[in-house]
Write a protein that holds these residues in place. Structure first.
Motif, PDB file in Angstrom:
ATOM      1  N   MET A   1       0.852  -1.177   0.000  1.00 15.21           N
ATOM      2  CA  MET A   1       0.000   0.000   0.000  1.00 15.21           C
ATOM      3  C   MET A   1       0.892   1.233   0.000  1.00 15.21           C
ATOM      4  O   MET A   1       1.742   1.381   0.859  1.00 15.21           O
ATOM      5  N   PRO A   2       0.698   2.127  -0.953  1.00 10.44           N
ATOM      6  CA  PRO A   2       1.498   3.357  -0.964  1.00 10.44           C
ATOM      7  C   PRO A   2       1.024   4.366   0.089  1.00 10.44           C
ATOM      8  O   PRO A   2      -0.168   4.509   0.337  1.00 10.44           O
ATOM      9  N   TYR A   3       1.987   5.034   0.667  1.00 11.53           N
ATOM     10  CA  TYR A   3       1.750   6.136   1.593  1.00 11.53           C
ATOM     11  C   TYR A   3       2.574   7.331   1.128  1.00 11.53           C
ATOM     12  O   TYR A   3       3.750   7.184   0.800  1.00 11.53           O
ATOM     13  N   VAL A   4       1.950   8.498   1.115  1.00 14.79           N
ATOM     14  CA  VAL A   4       2.639   9.733   0.755  1.00 14.79           C
ATOM     15  C   VAL A   4       3.045  10.447   2.037  1.00 14.79           C
ATOM     16  O   VAL A   4       2.206  10.681   2.912  1.00 14.79           O
ATOM     17  N   VAL A   5       4.317  10.771   2.127  1.00 17.34           N
ATOM     18  CA  VAL A   5       4.843  11.497   3.280  1.00 17.34           C
ATOM     19  C   VAL A   5       5.285  12.870   2.777  1.00 17.34           C
ATOM     20  O   VAL A   5       6.155  12.975   1.910  1.00 17.34           O
ATOM     21  N   HIS A   6       4.649  13.914   3.307  1.00 23.32           N
ATOM     22  CA  HIS A   6       4.914  15.299   2.898  1.00 23.32           C
ATOM     23  C   HIS A   6       5.493  16.025   4.104  1.00 23.32           C
ATOM     24  O   HIS A   6       4.858  16.090   5.166  1.00 23.32           O
ATOM     25  N   CYS A   7       6.706  16.539   3.942  1.00 23.07           N
ATOM     26  CA  CYS A   7       7.416  17.170   5.058  1.00 23.07           C
ATOM     27  C   CYS A   7       7.855  18.582   4.684  1.00 23.07           C
ATOM     28  O   CYS A   7       8.386  18.791   3.596  1.00 23.07           O
ATOM     29  N   ILE A   8       7.667  19.511   5.593  1.00 19.84           N
ATOM     30  CA  ILE A   8       8.124  20.884   5.414  1.00 19.84           C
ATOM     31  C   ILE A   8       9.185  21.179   6.477  1.00 19.84           C
ATOM     32  O   ILE A   8       8.969  20.929   7.669  1.00 19.84           O
ATOM     33  N   ASP A   9      10.330  21.687   6.019  1.00 18.24           N
ATOM     34  CA  ASP A   9      11.431  21.982   6.934  1.00 18.24           C
ATOM     35  C   ASP A   9      11.088  23.105   7.907  1.00 18.24           C
ATOM     36  O   ASP A   9      10.301  24.002   7.581  1.00 18.24           O
ATOM     37  N   ARG A  10      11.695  23.052   9.069  1.00 18.54           N
ATOM     38  CA  ARG A  10      11.591  24.153  10.031  1.00 18.54           C
ATOM     39  C   ARG A  10      12.246  25.391   9.440  1.00 18.54           C
ATOM     40  O   ARG A  10      13.302  25.295   8.812  1.00 18.54           O
ATOM     41  N   PRO A  11      11.665  26.562   9.636  1.00 20.69           N
ATOM     42  CA  PRO A  11      12.298  27.779   9.111  1.00 20.69           C
ATOM     43  C   PRO A  11      13.658  28.043   9.739  1.00 20.69           C
ATOM     44  O   PRO A  11      14.525  28.641   9.123  1.00 20.69           O
ATOM     45  N   GLY A  46      13.157  27.246  -7.371  1.00 22.79           N
ATOM     46  CA  GLY A  46      14.081  26.114  -7.331  1.00 22.79           C
ATOM     47  C   GLY A  46      15.424  26.394  -6.702  1.00 22.79           C
ATOM     48  O   GLY A  46      16.351  25.615  -6.847  1.00 22.79           O
ATOM     49  N   THR A  47      15.532  27.478  -5.949  1.00 23.53           N
ATOM     50  CA  THR A  47      16.823  27.838  -5.363  1.00 23.53           C
ATOM     51  C   THR A  47      16.991  27.373  -3.922  1.00 23.53           C
ATOM     52  O   THR A  47      18.099  27.392  -3.403  1.00 23.53           O
ATOM     53  N   LYS A  48      15.895  26.954  -3.298  1.00 22.58           N
ATOM     54  CA  LYS A  48      15.969  26.582  -1.882  1.00 22.58           C
ATOM     55  C   LYS A  48      15.140  25.327  -1.633  1.00 22.58           C
ATOM     56  O   LYS A  48      14.016  25.210  -2.114  1.00 22.58           O
ATOM     57  N   VAL A  49      15.713  24.400  -0.865  1.00 23.80           N
ATOM     58  CA  VAL A  49      14.978  23.206  -0.447  1.00 23.80           C
ATOM     59  C   VAL A  49      14.113  23.588   0.740  1.00 23.80           C
ATOM     60  O   VAL A  49      14.585  24.212   1.696  1.00 23.80           O
ATOM     61  N   ILE A  50      12.830  23.220   0.669  1.00 20.97           N
ATOM     62  CA  ILE A  50      11.886  23.593   1.732  1.00 20.97           C
ATOM     63  C   ILE A  50      11.287  22.384   2.442  1.00 20.97           C
ATOM     64  O   ILE A  50      10.528  22.533   3.390  1.00 20.97           O
ATOM     65  N   GLY A  51      11.614  21.179   1.973  1.00 19.75           N
ATOM     66  CA  GLY A  51      11.058  19.990   2.604  1.00 19.75           C
ATOM     67  C   GLY A  51      11.386  18.742   1.811  1.00 19.75           C
ATOM     68  O   GLY A  51      12.298  18.731   0.983  1.00 19.75           O
ATOM     69  N   SER A  52      10.623  17.702   2.071  1.00 17.17           N
ATOM     70  CA  SER A  52      10.836  16.406   1.426  1.00 17.17           C
ATOM     71  C   SER A  52       9.495  15.765   1.109  1.00 17.17           C
ATOM     72  O   SER A  52       8.515  15.972   1.827  1.00 17.17           O
ATOM     73  N   GLY A  77      14.892  16.247  13.801  1.00 22.49           N
ATOM     74  CA  GLY A  77      13.965  17.351  14.048  1.00 22.49           C
ATOM     75  C   GLY A  77      13.947  18.387  12.947  1.00 22.49           C
ATOM     76  O   GLY A  77      13.621  19.541  13.185  1.00 22.49           O
ATOM     77  N   LEU A  78      14.276  17.977  11.710  1.00 26.09           N
ATOM     78  CA  LEU A  78      14.331  18.917  10.590  1.00 26.09           C
ATOM     79  C   LEU A  78      12.960  19.470  10.223  1.00 26.09           C
ATOM     80  O   LEU A  78      12.837  20.607   9.793  1.00 26.09           O
ATOM     81  N   PHE A  79      11.917  18.679  10.415  1.00 27.26           N
ATOM     82  CA  PHE A  79      10.612  19.042   9.876  1.00 27.26           C
ATOM     83  C   PHE A  79       9.738  19.792  10.867  1.00 27.26           C
ATOM     84  O   PHE A  79       9.557  19.376  12.000  1.00 27.26           O
ATOM     85  N   ALA A  80       9.163  20.897  10.390  1.00 27.43           N
ATOM     86  CA  ALA A  80       8.167  21.637  11.174  1.00 27.43           C
ATOM     87  C   ALA A  80       6.814  20.973  11.036  1.00 27.43           C
ATOM     88  O   ALA A  80       5.988  21.017  11.941  1.00 27.43           O
ATOM     89  N   ASP A  81       6.585  20.371   9.880  1.00 23.72           N
ATOM     90  CA  ASP A  81       5.303  19.732   9.603  1.00 23.72           C
ATOM     91  C   ASP A  81       5.557  18.451   8.827  1.00 23.72           C
ATOM     92  O   ASP A  81       6.349  18.458   7.871  1.00 23.72           O
ATOM     93  N   LEU A  82       4.915  17.381   9.227  1.00 23.07           N
ATOM     94  CA  LEU A  82       5.034  16.097   8.554  1.00 23.07           C
ATOM     95  C   LEU A  82       3.650  15.475   8.517  1.00 23.07           C
ATOM     96  O   LEU A  82       2.998  15.330   9.546  1.00 23.07           O
ATOM     97  N   SER A  83       3.199  15.125   7.311  1.00 23.66           N
ATOM     98  CA  SER A  83       1.894  14.476   7.199  1.00 23.66           C
ATOM     99  C   SER A  83       2.040  13.193   6.398  1.00 23.66           C
ATOM    100  O   SER A  83       2.895  13.085   5.511  1.00 23.66           O
ATOM    101  N   VAL A  84       1.212  12.228   6.733  1.00 26.38           N
ATOM    102  CA  VAL A  84       1.206  10.930   6.062  1.00 26.38           C
ATOM    103  C   VAL A  84      -0.215  10.667   5.580  1.00 26.38           C
ATOM    104  O   VAL A  84      -1.163  10.802   6.354  1.00 26.38           O
ATOM    105  N   SER A  85      -0.335  10.310   4.307  1.00 28.08           N
ATOM    106  CA  SER A  85      -1.637   9.971   3.730  1.00 28.08           C
ATOM    107  C   SER A  85      -1.512   8.681   2.943  1.00 28.08           C
ATOM    108  O   SER A  85      -0.546   8.485   2.206  1.00 28.08           O
TER     109      SER A  85
END
Length: 111
Positions: A1-11, A46-52, A77-85
């Motif tokens: 089963m695929p799961y999408v993990v969306h992560c946004i880096d801490r500022p 495309g100049t800055k990485v903001i998450g994964s 602890g890189l991520f400010a927000d991490l969601s899994v769907s």
């Protein structure tokens, strides 16, 4: 089963991503059979990485959570927000003919 993990880096992550990148790459290589695809998210120019973003293949959410608990970026602890769907993959078709069957079902429901 695929799961999408969306992560946004801490500022305020600073160079944390770069400091943990080698360990993260080793982890991804070691678990390559579970990673359908993924990569860094970038800002609009495309100049800055903001998450994964990762699309993982596991049977259960608990397995995804265990994978993420040991994942170096998440552990650091890189991520400010991490969601899994959970994802029901339809494109590319898996299995072949899935979209046609879905279309026929929708058309029948409208009739």
């Amino acid at each position: 089963m695929p799961y999408v993990v969306h992560c946004i880096d801490r500022p305020d992550a600073g160079d944390l991503r770069q400091r943990t990148r080698a360990e993260h790459l080793e982890y991804m290589i070691a678990h390559g059979d579970r990673v359908a695809f993924g990569g860094p998210l970038q800002d609009d120019d495309g100049t800055k990485v903001i998450g994964s973003l990762m699309v993982l293949s596991f049977d259960t959410r608990a397995e995804v959570d265990a994978f993420l608990a040991a994942e170096p970026y998440a552990r650091a602890g890189l991520f400010a927000d991490l969601s899994v769907s959970r994802l029901r993959q339809m494109v590319p078709e898996n299995p072949p003919g899935l979209l046609l069957r879905e279309l026929e079902r929708e058309q029948a429901a409208l009739a």
